[in-house]
Design a protein around this motif. Structure first.
Motif, PDB file in Angstrom:
ATOM      1  N   ALA A   1       7.908 -76.002  61.454  1.00  0.00           N
ATOM      2  CA  ALA A   1       9.264 -75.523  61.722  1.00  0.00           C
ATOM      3  C   ALA A   1      10.319 -76.529  61.293  1.00  0.00           C
ATOM      4  O   ALA A   1      11.497 -76.170  61.131  1.00  0.00           O
ATOM      5  N   LYS A   2       9.923 -77.790  61.055  1.00  0.00           N
ATOM      6  CA  LYS A   2      10.873 -78.819  60.609  1.00  0.00           C
ATOM      7  C   LYS A   2      11.134 -78.750  59.103  1.00  0.00           C
ATOM      8  O   LYS A   2      12.022 -79.430  58.593  1.00  0.00           O
ATOM      9  N   PHE A   3      10.338 -77.926  58.396  1.00  0.00           N
ATOM     10  CA  PHE A   3      10.427 -77.844  56.937  1.00  0.00           C
ATOM     11  C   PHE A   3      10.994 -76.492  56.512  1.00  0.00           C
ATOM     12  O   PHE A   3      11.063 -75.558  57.315  1.00  0.00           O
ATOM     13  N   ASP A   4      11.330 -76.400  55.246  1.00  0.00           N
ATOM     14  CA  ASP A   4      11.754 -75.126  54.662  1.00  0.00           C
ATOM     15  C   ASP A   4      10.639 -74.560  53.804  1.00  0.00           C
ATOM     16  O   ASP A   4      10.859 -74.162  52.647  1.00  0.00           O
ATOM     17  N   HIS A   5       9.442 -74.493  54.356  1.00  0.00           N
ATOM     18  CA  HIS A   5       8.287 -74.019  53.593  1.00  0.00           C
ATOM     19  C   HIS A   5       7.581 -72.867  54.295  1.00  0.00           C
ATOM     20  O   HIS A   5       6.371 -72.682  54.147  1.00  0.00           O
ATOM     21  N   GLY A   6       8.327 -72.092  55.033  1.00  0.00           N
ATOM     22  CA  GLY A   6       7.777 -70.882  55.619  1.00  0.00           C
ATOM     23  C   GLY A   6       7.046 -71.106  56.931  1.00  0.00           C
ATOM     24  O   GLY A   6       6.985 -72.218  57.475  1.00  0.00           O
ATOM     25  N   GLU A   7       6.470 -70.024  57.415  1.00  0.00           N
ATOM     26  CA  GLU A   7       5.758 -70.036  58.695  1.00  0.00           C
ATOM     27  C   GLU A   7       4.255 -70.065  58.451  1.00  0.00           C
ATOM     28  O   GLU A   7       3.760 -69.610  57.420  1.00  0.00           O
TER      29      GLU A   7
ATOM     30  N   ASP B   1      11.081 -83.170  55.115  1.00  0.00           N
ATOM     31  CA  ASP B   1      11.561 -82.106  55.985  1.00  0.00           C
ATOM     32  C   ASP B   1      13.065 -81.941  55.769  1.00  0.00           C
ATOM     33  O   ASP B   1      13.651 -82.525  54.858  1.00  0.00           O
ATOM     34  N   ARG B   2      13.700 -81.138  56.585  1.00  0.00           N
ATOM     35  CA  ARG B   2      15.121 -80.857  56.368  1.00  0.00           C
ATOM     36  C   ARG B   2      15.994 -82.106  56.493  1.00  0.00           C
ATOM     37  O   ARG B   2      17.072 -82.179  55.904  1.00  0.00           O
TER      38      ARG B   2
ATOM     39  N   THR C   1       5.263 -69.076  52.289  1.00  0.00           N
ATOM     40  CA  THR C   1       5.846 -69.412  50.982  1.00  0.00           C
ATOM     41  C   THR C   1       4.869 -70.079  50.028  1.00  0.00           C
ATOM     42  O   THR C   1       5.187 -70.239  48.843  1.00  0.00           O
TER      43      THR C   1
ATOM     44  N   THR D   1       1.188 -70.966  54.175  1.00  0.00           N
ATOM     45  CA  THR D   1       2.373 -70.460  54.861  1.00  0.00           C
ATOM     46  C   THR D   1       2.869 -69.212  54.145  1.00  0.00           C
ATOM     47  O   THR D   1       2.300 -68.776  53.139  1.00  0.00           O
TER      48      THR D   1
END
Length: 316
Positions: A17-23, A85-86, A45, A43
């Motif tokens: 959840a800390k990344f922008d790479h999907g669930e 991460d973000r 993505t 994930t």
């Protein structure tokens, strides 16, 4: 790669959840290797590798590894980088361990390399060494001659449980190799563990060099000796493939020069490589937790290699 630390789906989902790479879609532990805990993560993505760094890898060394991989990737080498991460952070903590989310590279590792594949692996190492000549990071080799001698001593007489008399035999061999160890050869950062399972290939093309967590500053030709000992023998260390051995060296020198002094030192460097991997395999053989998802590797396979290098010049 291996799994020592178990990660629940809930913990992994919170980590992602800390990344922008999907669930999280799925995660599977990877049993190959012996050093860190690794998961293949899918994930919504894409596909990634999650690595949790176990006790043999110091968290203080991780910035060195990340910087080295970025340097190699920018120079065109097929290596997997850690993903930020973000907030831009590369190194995290998960289940009490330092952890990174890492790029997934396509390809498979080969168990019986052909001469063409060996040539490609040697060339990939040569290209990597050329790139690392411009990398100014440094990390001591904790598993150089002093390190593997100390580890053999730590195993002690327990080595005789692997094979009767092994402690005395290997200790004498280690003394002889250390006495002959070269001190004036070119040094650089090296991979130090480029086994077939750390090289990804599609056909005869190298698509990935992975698992750099033994990378260190040491004799550059030692890296080629390690590669040779890992690729040119069968898994039991009983059968030597001269064609593969020659192809490894040929591929290397097509991408990076090898001086006469380096060539002359390869037999003793290869003997040292054998003792280094015998020592770490023996330690793991004697101390791997019963519940670890890891494939133990036979220490004696490297003693057989050592005897082959001691008997003949396999680089001639």
């Amino acid at each position: 790669m291996a799994v020592y630390t178990q990660v629940s789906a809930e913990a992994l989902g919170a980590f992602l959840a800390k990344f922008d790479h999907g669930e999280l879609v799925s995660a599977k532990g990877i049993a190959e290797g012996v050093e860190n805990s690794n998961y293949l993560v899918d994930t919504t993505t894409g596909r990634f590798i999650l690595t949790l760094y176990e006790k043999r890898v110091s968290a203080d060394d991780l910035p060195f590894f990340m910087a080295m991989l970025d340097h190699l990737a920018v120079d065109g080498n097929p290596v997997p980088r850690a993903l930020p991460d973000r907030s831009g952070a590369l190194i995290h903590e998960l289940c009490g361990r330092p952890a990174c989310l890492i790029e997934f590279l396509t390809g498979v590792s080969v168990s019986h390399p052909s001469e063409a594949q060996a040539y490609a692996a040697g060339a990939a190492m040569g290209a990597m060494h050329g790139s690392l000549a411009g990398f100014d990071g440094m990390r001591p080799n904790t598993l150089g001659p002093d390190g593997w001698r100390a580890l053999l001593a730590k195993c002690g007489r327990d080595l005789d449980a692997i094979e009767p008399g092994l402690f005395d035999t290997v200790s004498a061999a280690a003394d002889a190799v250390v006495a002959a160890w070269p001190s004036d050869l070119p040094r650089s950062v090296i991979h130090a563990d480029l086994f077939p399972d750390n090289v990804l290939m599609l056909g005869d093309r190298v698509t990935g060099l992975i698992d750099f967590y033994f990378a260190c500053t040491d004799i550059r030709a030692y890296d080629l000796a390690i590669l040779h000992s890992a690729w040119a023998f069968d898994a039991q260390g009983e059968g030597y493939d001269a064609g593969v051995g020659k192809a490894l060296v040929a591929g290397y020198v097509d991408r990076h020069p090898l001086s006469p002094a380096e060539r002359a030192a390869l037999p003793v460097l290869a003997q040292g490589a054998c003792l280094r991997f015998l020592a770490t395999r023996a330690w793991d053989w004697l101390n791997t937790p019963a519940d670890a998802l890891v494939t133990r590797k036979d220490p004696l396979a490297y003693w057989r290699r050592f005897e082959a290098y001691r008997k003949d010049d396999l680089f001639a």
